[in-house]
Design a protein around this motif. Structure first.
Motif, PDB file in Angstrom:
ATOM      1  N   LEU A 156       0.736  -1.308   0.061  1.00  0.00           N
ATOM      2  CA  LEU A 156       0.026   0.045   0.234  1.00  0.00           C
ATOM      3  C   LEU A 156       0.910   1.393  -0.018  1.00  0.00           C
ATOM      4  O   LEU A 156       0.528   2.318  -0.791  1.00  0.00           O
ATOM      5  CB  LEU A 156      -1.012   0.100   0.961  1.00  0.00           C
ATOM      6  CG  LEU A 156      -2.250  -0.847   1.040  1.00  0.00           C
ATOM      7  CD1 LEU A 156      -2.947  -0.729   2.101  1.00  0.00           C
ATOM      8  CD2 LEU A 156      -3.047  -0.474   0.087  1.00  0.00           C
ATOM      9  N   PRO A 157       2.001   1.254   0.880  1.00  0.00           N
ATOM     10  CA  PRO A 157       2.725   2.738   0.920  1.00  0.00           C
ATOM     11  C   PRO A 157       3.381   3.019  -0.633  1.00  0.00           C
ATOM     12  O   PRO A 157       3.540   4.176  -0.824  1.00  0.00           O
ATOM     13  CB  PRO A 157       3.600   2.488   1.914  1.00  0.00           C
ATOM     14  CG  PRO A 157       3.276   1.404   2.776  1.00  0.00           C
ATOM     15  CD  PRO A 157       2.339   0.432   1.642  1.00  0.00           C
ATOM     16  N   THR A 158       3.398   2.107  -1.607  1.00  0.00           N
ATOM     17  CA  THR A 158       3.953   2.460  -2.773  1.00  0.00           C
ATOM     18  C   THR A 158       2.908   2.799  -3.809  1.00  0.00           C
ATOM     19  O   THR A 158       3.233   3.070  -4.959  1.00  0.00           O
ATOM     20  CB  THR A 158       4.537   1.253  -3.392  1.00  0.00           C
ATOM     21  OG1 THR A 158       3.765   0.186  -3.556  1.00  0.00           O
ATOM     22  CG2 THR A 158       5.719   0.594  -2.331  1.00  0.00           C
ATOM     23  N   MET A 159       1.703   2.806  -3.321  1.00  0.00           N
ATOM     24  CA  MET A 159       0.507   3.074  -4.275  1.00  0.00           C
ATOM     25  C   MET A 159       0.047   4.557  -4.675  1.00  0.00           C
ATOM     26  O   MET A 159      -0.835   4.909  -5.187  1.00  0.00           O
ATOM     27  CB  MET A 159      -0.566   2.008  -4.014  1.00  0.00           C
ATOM     28  CG  MET A 159      -0.167   0.807  -4.153  1.00  0.00           C
ATOM     29  SD  MET A 159      -1.481  -0.336  -3.933  1.00  0.00           S
ATOM     30  CE  MET A 159      -2.371   0.157  -5.383  1.00  0.00           C
ATOM     31  N   THR A 160       0.764   5.322  -3.666  1.00  0.00           N
ATOM     32  CA  THR A 160       0.241   6.806  -3.978  1.00  0.00           C
ATOM     33  C   THR A 160       0.310   7.291  -5.291  1.00  0.00           C
ATOM     34  O   THR A 160       1.236   7.008  -5.905  1.00  0.00           O
ATOM     35  CB  THR A 160       1.075   7.829  -3.091  1.00  0.00           C
ATOM     36  OG1 THR A 160       1.091   7.442  -1.566  1.00  0.00           O
ATOM     37  CG2 THR A 160       0.701   9.324  -3.281  1.00  0.00           C
TER      38      THR A 160
END
Length: 151
Positions: A11-15
């Motif tokens: 999730l943290p890489t999905m911005t």
């Protein structure tokens, strides 16, 4: 569009990730009437098709909150997060109803993950969601939707 399935740890890489578009859904008078019964909002522009033809929209329109509530089933078409114990609709930061949805119209949602933040026990994502009306330039709803995922 196929649903994107991701692991919680990614999730943290999905911005900034554009999730694309859902399928279209047609808004029916029956759906509008059921929503009116559920919310006790029976304003004639929604529930009286004959009178509504003489109103400002030329026919009955869906409640803005009915259209907004479609974010939830649309969201399920776009993304699933695995490796979590709980998924929560956390709310909305901003909502605008920019165009009425005539009964019989088809709507779909486009979504982009605007940001991902760590929260106690999990992660929160902010999604820029736009519900558009087939064949119309102006969208029906523009909203910032918040979802939380807990490990």
């Amino acid at each position: 569009m196929s649903k994107l399935i991701v692991d919680f740890d990614s999730l943290p890489t999905m911005t900034g990730q554009n999730l694309g578009f859902t399928d279209y859904r047609q808004i029916s008078q029956e759906q509008v009437n059921l929503f009116a019964d559920a919310t006790d909002d029976h304003q004639w522009i929604h529930t009286d098709p004959q009178r509504a033809t003489e109103g400002p929209f030329g026919g009955p329109i869906a409640h803005g909150f009915l259209t907004l509530s479609l974010i939830i089933p649309f969201w399920g078409e776009l993304l699933d997060v695995e490796g979590v114990t709980t998924k929560v609709n956390y709310g909305l930061d901003r909502v605008r109803f920019t165009s009425p949805v005539r009964v019989g119209s088809k709507v779909r949602m486009q979504a982009t993950i605007a940001e991902v933040a760590e929260v106690k026990g999990g992660a929160q994502i902010k999604v820029n969601a736009t519900i558009e009306i087939e064949g119309q330039e102006r969208p029906a709803v523009v909203a910032d939707f918040l979802a939380r995922f807990y490990k």
